[in-house]
Write a protein that holds these residues in place. Structure first.
Motif, mmCIF file in Angstrom:
data_model
loop_
_atom_site.group_PDB
_atom_site.id
_atom_site.type_symbol
_atom_site.label_atom_id
_atom_site.label_comp_id
_atom_site.label_asym_id
_atom_site.label_seq_id
_atom_site.Cartn_x
_atom_site.Cartn_y
_atom_site.Cartn_z
ATOM 1 N N ASP A 84 1.151 -0.686 2.403
ATOM 2 C CA ASP A 84 2.504 -1.163 2.122
ATOM 3 C C ASP A 84 3.488 -0.008 1.944
ATOM 4 O O ASP A 84 4.650 -0.099 2.336
ATOM 5 N N GLU A 117 8.428 -4.113 1.295
ATOM 6 C CA GLU A 117 7.089 -3.505 1.402
ATOM 7 C C GLU A 117 6.720 -2.600 0.223
ATOM 8 O O GLU A 117 5.678 -2.786 -0.405
ATOM 9 N N HIS A 121 6.144 -5.121 -2.855
ATOM 10 C CA HIS A 121 4.702 -5.283 -2.671
ATOM 11 C C HIS A 121 3.921 -4.134 -3.332
ATOM 12 O O HIS A 121 3.036 -4.374 -4.163
ATOM 13 N N PHE A 205 -4.158 -5.675 6.438
ATOM 14 C CA PHE A 205 -3.974 -6.072 5.038
ATOM 15 C C PHE A 205 -5.097 -7.002 4.545
ATOM 16 O O PHE A 205 -5.417 -7.029 3.361
ATOM 17 N N GLU A 235 4.126 -11.198 4.392
ATOM 18 C CA GLU A 235 3.540 -10.506 5.545
ATOM 19 C C GLU A 235 3.392 -11.452 6.736
ATOM 20 O O GLU A 235 3.471 -11.028 7.888
HETATM 21 FE FE LIG Z 1 4.208 -5.627 2.501
#
Ligand SMILES: [Fe+2]
Ligand SMILES: [Fe+2]
Length: 366
Positions: A84, A117, A121, A205, A235
């Motif tokens: 991320d 991101e 995240h 991911f 995502e």
């Molecule tokens: Fe992300």
């Protein structure tokens, strides 16, 4: 010092105005295409903050987990953090900058995704670490990421594509007389960076998501699982959106070029898969889940390929139903005071399903 009329005239007169390369504004009265504004609406409607989810109730569960389980859980979140971080720091920004100036709305959507991101995240993973681990343990975890060969190889493969596009973006913009590549070569690099982006978002991911989902599907570590669900909901649309842009570019190439690019993508995919397999063994062997995780890796690799307009390459295999249960991103019924599920909405929005993203998607033959 205030500028008088004369000095202002001189200042303006010293600038060279070129109508061909004139700056243009984002005009939201029109549309860049048939889908970007839908993605804009969806992205903004599902905005959330890391602090929206309190992790305190998970702490009781965490404290009684065996050390091997804690370690595997933390390593997964660390791997996700690395992915991320670079998706926010370079991946999305570079893709945004590579898009032609007149597509201001597309840039806005990608820039929004870029902000999520790292700032949301990656920050959320850190919040989980800060709740469960000591500073020393967190530092050791990040140090592990810096020396793990497979994770570093994955980063090199993905970020390498971003850096190639970054260099071309800058050459085109700031050193056009030195450009030694054609428009077609630029588009190839742009497409490859988008492939890397979709592979990261829709595929890589998920080996990290597996373990939190495995717990969530069993009703354990629910708050951390909520965070993972919020992230993977983001995502999912990131991978779809960049996939759509990639398909558009791919279709502009000749059949011969498409074959060359297809071969490149398969080779790139195999290199990533090898690293993913070894990384899964490192992380999941101690908790006896490697076999299941590899099934999940292949399942999501197929999904990434489909987002890019290709057919799946791996045979269909049954994914662990516990994880699929955890993966269910339908709005969940829960106590708002104890947890903030992904049903939490800053603005009015509706739950997504796959059909919302079928825009007469053309199938690309391999
Ligand atoms: Fe992300
Ligand atoms: Fe993303």
């Amino acid at each position: 010092m205030a500028m008088n009329k004369k000095s202002l005239d001189i200042a303006i007169g010293s600038l060279h105005f070129n109508p061909v390369s004139a700056f243009s504004g984002a005009n939201w009265n029109g549309t860049d295409d048939t889908f970007t504004q839908q993605f804009y609406e969806q992205n903004l409607s599902q905005f959330w903050r890391p602090e929206d989810v309190s992790l305190q109730s998970d702490l009781l569960v965490w404290k009684v987990l065996p050390d091997t389980v804690k370690h595997a859980y933390a390593l997964n979140l660390l791997i996700l953090t690395f992915l991320d971080t670079y998706q926010g720091d370079i991946g999305m920004p570079v893709v945004s900058r590579s898009i032609a100036d007149e597509f201001h709305q597309r840039k806005a959507v990608i820039n929004w995704m870029a902000a999520m991101e790292n700032a949301v995240h990656a920050k959320s993973y850190s919040n989980i670490f800060m709740t469960f681990l000591s500073t020393q343990e967190i530092d050791e975890l990040f140090a592990w990421g810096k020396q793990n060969r497979n994770l570093q190889n994955i980063m090199t493969l993905i970020v390498g594509q971003y850096e190639k596009l970054d260099q071309m973006n800058y050459m085109k913009k700031y050193n056009p007389s030195q450009v030694d590549f054609s428009d077609e070569q630029f588009k190839e690099t742009q497409w490859k960076a988008m492939v890397a982006s979709v592979f990261l978002e829709t595929w890589l991911f998920y080996s990290g998501f597996y373990y939190p989902l495995y717990f969530y599907g069993q009703g354990k570590m629910m708050q951390a699982g909520e965070i993972i669900n919020l992230i993977l909901r983001d995502e999912a649309i990131h991978g779809l959106y960049v996939g759509k842009l990639a398909i558009e570019i791919y279709q502009s190439f000749s059949k011969e070029k498409q074959e060359v690019l297809n071969d490149w993508m398969m080779d790139f995919m195999k290199k990533l898969y090898k690293e993913q397999e070894e990384l899964a063994e490192t992380v999941y062997d101690p908790v006896d889940l490697t076999h299941d995780v590899k099934v999940f890796v292949r399942y999501n690799c197929n999904k990434a390929l489909m987002n890019l307009g290709f057919d799946p390459v791996y045979e269909h295999e049954e994914v662990n139903p516990v994880v699929l249960n955890g993966l269910n991103t339908e709005t969940k019924t829960m106590d708002y005071f104890s947890m903030k599920g992904n049903g939490y909405q800053k603005m009015k929005s509706v739950a997504l399903d796959d059909d919302d993203f079928v825009f007469n998607k053309p199938k690309i033959n391999q």
